[in-house]
Design a protein around this motif. Structure first.
Motif, PDB file in Angstrom:
ATOM      1  N   TYR A  15       0.885  -0.952   0.089  1.00  0.00           N
ATOM      2  CA  TYR A  15      -0.193  -0.053   0.354  1.00  0.00           C
ATOM      3  C   TYR A  15       1.057   1.250   0.217  1.00  0.00           C
ATOM      4  N   SER A  16       0.444   2.142  -0.864  1.00  0.00           N
ATOM      5  CA  SER A  16       1.070   3.554  -1.005  1.00  0.00           C
ATOM      6  C   SER A  16       0.035   4.901  -0.569  1.00  0.00           C
ATOM      7  N   PHE A  17       0.285   5.569   0.733  1.00  0.00           N
ATOM      8  CA  PHE A  17      -0.765   6.638   0.399  1.00  0.00           C
ATOM      9  C   PHE A  17       0.027   7.591   0.630  1.00  0.00           C
ATOM     10  N   GLY A  22      -2.818   4.698  12.946  1.00  0.00           N
ATOM     11  CA  GLY A  22      -3.912   3.483  12.762  1.00  0.00           C
ATOM     12  C   GLY A  22      -4.372   3.354  11.445  1.00  0.00           C
ATOM     13  N   ALA A  23      -3.673   3.504  10.564  1.00  0.00           N
ATOM     14  CA  ALA A  23      -3.611   2.446   8.883  1.00  0.00           C
ATOM     15  C   ALA A  23      -2.772   1.401   8.613  1.00  0.00           C
ATOM     16  N   VAL A  24      -0.724   2.005   9.671  1.00  0.00           N
ATOM     17  CA  VAL A  24      -0.735   0.691   9.742  1.00  0.00           C
ATOM     18  C   VAL A  24      -0.639  -0.675  10.715  1.00  0.00           C
ATOM     19  N   GLY A  25      -1.248  -0.391  11.503  1.00  0.00           N
ATOM     20  CA  GLY A  25      -2.020  -1.368  12.810  1.00  0.00           C
ATOM     21  C   GLY A  25      -2.888  -2.005  11.828  1.00  0.00           C
ATOM     22  N   ASP A  26      -4.356  -1.176  11.230  1.00  0.00           N
ATOM     23  CA  ASP A  26      -5.140  -1.871  10.996  1.00  0.00           C
ATOM     24  C   ASP A  26      -4.662  -3.142   9.248  1.00  0.00           C
ATOM     25  N   LEU A  27      -3.586  -2.397   8.469  1.00  0.00           N
ATOM     26  CA  LEU A  27      -3.401  -3.515   7.890  1.00  0.00           C
ATOM     27  C   LEU A  27      -2.319  -4.699   7.952  1.00  0.00           C
ATOM     28  N   LEU A  28      -1.474  -4.422   9.009  1.00  0.00           N
ATOM     29  CA  LEU A  28      -1.003  -5.532   9.689  1.00  0.00           C
ATOM     30  C   LEU A  28      -2.043  -6.648   9.737  1.00  0.00           C
ATOM     31  N   THR A  29      -2.888  -6.214  10.977  1.00  0.00           N
ATOM     32  CA  THR A  29      -4.110  -6.918  11.469  1.00  0.00           C
ATOM     33  C   THR A  29      -5.058  -8.086  10.193  1.00  0.00           C
ATOM     34  N   PRO A  46       7.514  20.850   8.139  1.00  0.00           N
ATOM     35  CA  PRO A  46       6.335  20.972   8.296  1.00  0.00           C
ATOM     36  C   PRO A  46       5.154  21.463   7.810  1.00  0.00           C
ATOM     37  N   ASP A  47       4.216  20.759   6.959  1.00  0.00           N
ATOM     38  CA  ASP A  47       2.865  20.648   6.937  1.00  0.00           C
ATOM     39  C   ASP A  47       3.461  21.149   5.155  1.00  0.00           C
ATOM     40  N   ARG A  48       4.283  20.310   4.837  1.00  0.00           N
ATOM     41  CA  ARG A  48       4.498  19.241   3.117  1.00  0.00           C
ATOM     42  C   ARG A  48       3.755  18.313   3.211  1.00  0.00           C
ATOM     43  N   GLU A  49       3.042  17.584   2.118  1.00  0.00           N
ATOM     44  CA  GLU A  49       2.902  16.436   1.779  1.00  0.00           C
ATOM     45  C   GLU A  49       3.518  15.201   1.358  1.00  0.00           C
ATOM     46  N   MET A  50       3.283  14.438   2.688  1.00  0.00           N
ATOM     47  CA  MET A  50       4.560  13.104   2.699  1.00  0.00           C
ATOM     48  C   MET A  50       3.673  12.023   2.083  1.00  0.00           C
ATOM     49  N   LEU A  51       4.405  10.833   1.499  1.00  0.00           N
ATOM     50  CA  LEU A  51       4.192   9.728   1.397  1.00  0.00           C
ATOM     51  C   LEU A  51       4.357   8.441   1.803  1.00  0.00           C
ATOM     52  N   LEU A  52       3.357   7.779   2.601  1.00  0.00           N
ATOM     53  CA  LEU A  52       4.040   6.114   3.290  1.00  0.00           C
ATOM     54  C   LEU A  52       3.696   4.986   2.671  1.00  0.00           C
ATOM     55  N   ARG A  53       5.088   4.718   2.462  1.00  0.00           N
ATOM     56  CA  ARG A  53       4.565   3.057   1.616  1.00  0.00           C
ATOM     57  C   ARG A  53       5.128   2.110   2.369  1.00  0.00           C
ATOM     58  N   VAL A  54       3.966   0.856   2.588  1.00  0.00           N
ATOM     59  CA  VAL A  54       3.900  -0.323   3.953  1.00  0.00           C
ATOM     60  C   VAL A  54       3.728  -1.724   3.167  1.00  0.00           C
TER      61      VAL A  54
END
Length: 134
Positions: free
Chosen positions: A7-9, A23-30, A57-65
């Protein structure tokens, strides 16, 4: 189930994004049968996002799991601006690395790895990651 974890968001970049990432990472792993990695992964995601917010600060970031080669990879890309010199870049990298002591301790306790590097985009940016094994 873990084999299809990829997942990437984008996160909008506010201080509240650390909670969203947890919250997102915890839910995905479960959901993907990796609940045993939930605690260190949630902490890792939170620390990666919090550090990105602190330095950009206050700049968009991308999280990949992503689950690959029997390891969980959590990667965060931010928009930290490029520095004008190699010395300034290295000083900033050292400051950022030192601020990630909690991430380092959690990942090391689980036999994982972590790091950060320039994102290698024309506009700069930083790529920080944590790697956790089952």
């Amino acid at each position: 189930m873990a084999d299809n974890l990829s997942y990437s968001f984008a996160l909008p970049g506010g201080a509240f994004c650390a909670g969203l990432a947890r919250g997102a990472v915890g839910d995905l792993l479960t959901r993907h049968g990796l609940a045993e990695l939930r605690e260190p992964a949630v902490l890792a995601a939170s620390e990666l996002v919090a550090t990105a917010y602190r330095f950009t600060p206050d700049r968009e970031m991308l999280l990949r799991v992503h689950w690959q080669f029997d390891a969980l990879r959590i990667t965060l890309y931010d928009q930290h601006p490029s520095h004008g010199s190699a010395v300034k870049s290295e000083t900033c990298r050292e400051r950022r690395s030192a601020s990630m002591w909690l991430l380092a301790a959690a990942v090391d306790a689980h036999g994982g790895d972590w790091g950060l590097a320039p994102a290698l985009t024309p506009s700069g940016g930083c790529k920080a990651w944590a790697l956790l094994h089952r």
